[in-house]
Structures are given as structure tokens and as C-alpha cells.
Design a protein around this motif. Structure first.
Motif, short mmCIF file in Angstrom:
data_model
loop_
_atom_site.label_atom_id
_atom_site.label_comp_id
_atom_site.label_asym_id
_atom_site.label_seq_id
_atom_site.Cartn_x
_atom_site.Cartn_y
_atom_site.Cartn_z
N PRO A 1 -30.20 36.24 -41.36
CA PRO A 1 -29.26 36.41 -42.46
C PRO A 1 -29.21 37.87 -42.92
N GLY A 2 -28.12 38.24 -43.57
CA GLY A 2 -27.96 39.60 -44.06
C GLY A 2 -28.76 39.85 -45.33
N ARG A 3 -28.58 41.04 -45.88
CA ARG A 3 -29.30 41.46 -47.09
C ARG A 3 -28.98 40.51 -48.25
N GLY A 4 -30.03 40.08 -48.91
CA GLY A 4 -29.85 39.22 -50.08
C GLY A 4 -29.36 37.83 -49.76
N LEU A 5 -29.58 37.39 -48.52
CA LEU A 5 -29.11 36.08 -48.09
C LEU A 5 -30.24 35.36 -47.36
N SER A 6 -30.43 34.09 -47.68
CA SER A 6 -31.43 33.29 -46.97
C SER A 6 -30.78 32.01 -46.47
N LEU A 7 -31.29 31.51 -45.37
CA LEU A 7 -30.74 30.31 -44.74
C LEU A 7 -31.88 29.41 -44.31
N GLU A 8 -31.86 28.16 -44.78
CA GLU A 8 -32.88 27.19 -44.41
C GLU A 8 -32.19 25.90 -43.96
#
Length: 259
Positions: free
Chosen positions: A7-14
Motif C-alpha cells: 500500500p502507499g503512504r498512509g494506507l494499510s490493507l488487511e
């Protein structure tokens, strides 16, 4: 996740079971820019290709869901900024799997547009929704000319845009702008419960049914953005836009001159 994705800056993926959670964090107000929109598109298009994922939750950290586009710095003086930003954002409307936006806190301006690209919205009484563009001195953007009346009807959409008024989550659910009203602090649990209901259904049936119900939406947003961006391009260089932003920063009523 089974496939490598960064993921990009300031982004999270779960990914937990069939439910993906996409969380962005751009404190303090979670403004979006070209970078964040591109990263959200990349993440959702990745999830479209991931068989394990059936539905995505989109949420934001902090007290504000999203306060809109970042017009600070050089972007504020670039008349092409709205067109470049929103035309790429059309790809959000073309993702194939359902998205639930979790609106905790305020969804303002372009932040409201971001909340409305999703299929459903889960919120609470402490949330605030506002299409505040006219109070900033510009035309509405992010396809709200299509998405807002599609949900609440032309008359209510016109009222919300003309007045730039804020409504809370209770009113948002009442008029159809949001779908689920949770207790404050329980928005994410309620959103996950809704996602679990969707995930129990046959995935190809969900996607095909969704495609039918949203048929023409992305194309309509794409077309209307030309009008929205064209209007914003000449309005963001006016004195009224400067005054609108200054008044917002100073928490006072704007004094517009029509210049």
C-alpha cells in the motif's frame, strides 16, 4: 494476503477471511490528493483480482473521515488540479467488488464524494456530512452531481449543495445518504457485520447483481466530471475561493463579493 501488494503512504490493507479492510491516515483532516486517490485505486483493483476477497471496508483513522481535496500549495493555483484528480478517481467507480465506507466523523466536500463512491455507508450520530463547495466558493466535484441525487433525490441534493449545510448521521440515514446507523464507537463493528452478510452470498452473483444495479454510473460520473471540473477551473482562481478557504480556516462566515 496471498499476493504481494504494498500500500502507499498512509494506507494499510488487511484481509481477514473474505473481508478486506482498507484504512487511510492523512492527519489531521485526512485530505486526499493525487497520490492517495491513485493508491486507493491500486488497492481496490488489486482486490478485484484476489479471489479470496469478496467485500472491502474503506475507513479512515482519526476524528475525520475525509475533509476533501488538498488545495494547499501549488495545487490551489493549478486550474487543472480538479480535472486531473477527479478524472482518475472515476476508476474507483469501476471496481467490481462491493465497498462499504465507514464514516466516522466528518465527510466534507470531496470527502463526501469519496464516501459516496462506495455501495453502502455505515455511520453514527456523531458523523457530519456536507457538500460544502458553494460555501468555499466553487462548484461541487467528485461526481457529486450524479451520486448525491442518485441517493437522496434531486430536490434534497439541490438543497444540500445550495446551502452547504451539515447533517448528522441520523439525518443521513433518514434521507438515504447512509445505510446503517451504529452507536458511536461501534461503526467499524457494524460495518463488518454488514460485510459478513454480503460475504455469505455467492461472490459471482453479488458482483453481477451489483454491476446491473450500478450500470452506467461510472460513465455518468466520468461525463459529469467534465462539467464539474470545467466550472471549478475558473472558480478556484477567483477571490471568492480565496475568501471561502480563509473563512473556513478562521471559522467564520465568508464574505463573498462575486469576484
Amino acid at each position: 494476503m496471498t499476493d504481494v501488494f504494498t500500500p502507499g503512504r498512509g494506507l494499510s490493507l488487511e484481509l481477514s477471511g473474505p473481508i478486506a479492510t482498507l484504512t487511510f491516515s492523512r492527519p489531521p483532516l485526512n485530505f486526499f490528493d493525487d497520490e492517495l486517490i491513485r493508491d486507493l485505486v491500486a488497492a481496490l483493483e488489486h482486490l478485484d483480482q484476489l479471489p479470496a476477497c469478496r467485500v472491502t471496508l474503506l475507513q479512515a483513522d482519526g476524528k475525520t473521515f475525509c475533509a476533501g481535496a488538498d488545495f494547499s500549495g501549488s495545487a490551489q493555483s493549478d486550474p487543472q488540479f480538479p480535472r486531473r484528480l477527479y478524472k482518475f478517481a472515476v476508476r474507483l467507480f469501476r471496481v467490481r467488488k462491493p465497498v462499504i465506507t465507514v464514516v466516522e466523523g466528518a465527510a466534507i466536500g470531496g470527502g463526501l464524494g469519496l464516501a459516496l463512491f462506495g455501495d453502502f455507508r455505515v455511520t453514527s450520530s456523531r458523523a457530519r456530512f456536507s457538500a460544502n463547495f458553494n460555501r468555499l466558493g466553487i462548484h461541487q466535484g467528485f461526481g457529486l452531481s450524479v451520486t448525491l441525487p442518485r441517493l437522496v433525490g434531486v430536490q434534497k441534493a439541490s438543497l444540500l449543495i445550495a446551502t452547504a449545510r451539515r447533517i448528522d448521521g441520523v439525518e443521513a440515514v433518514r434521507i438515504g445518504l447512509a445505510d446503517v446507523l451504529a452507536e458511536p464507537g461501534e461503526e467499524r463493528q457494524a460495518a463488518r457485520a454488514l460485510a459478513e452478510e454480503i460475504a455469505l452470498c455467492a461472490p459471482h452473483a453479488v458482483m453481477s447483481s451489483r454491476e446491473t444495479l450500478r450500470m452506467g454510473l461510472a460513465d455518468a460520473v466520468d461525463a459529469i466530471i467534465d462539467r464539474e471540473a470545467g466550472e471549478q477551473e475558473w472558480q478556484i482562481v477567483m477571490d471568492d475561493f480565496v475568501e471561502g478557504n480563509l473563512a473556513m480556516a478562521e471559522r467564520r462566515d465568508p464574505v463573498f463579493t462575486g469576484k
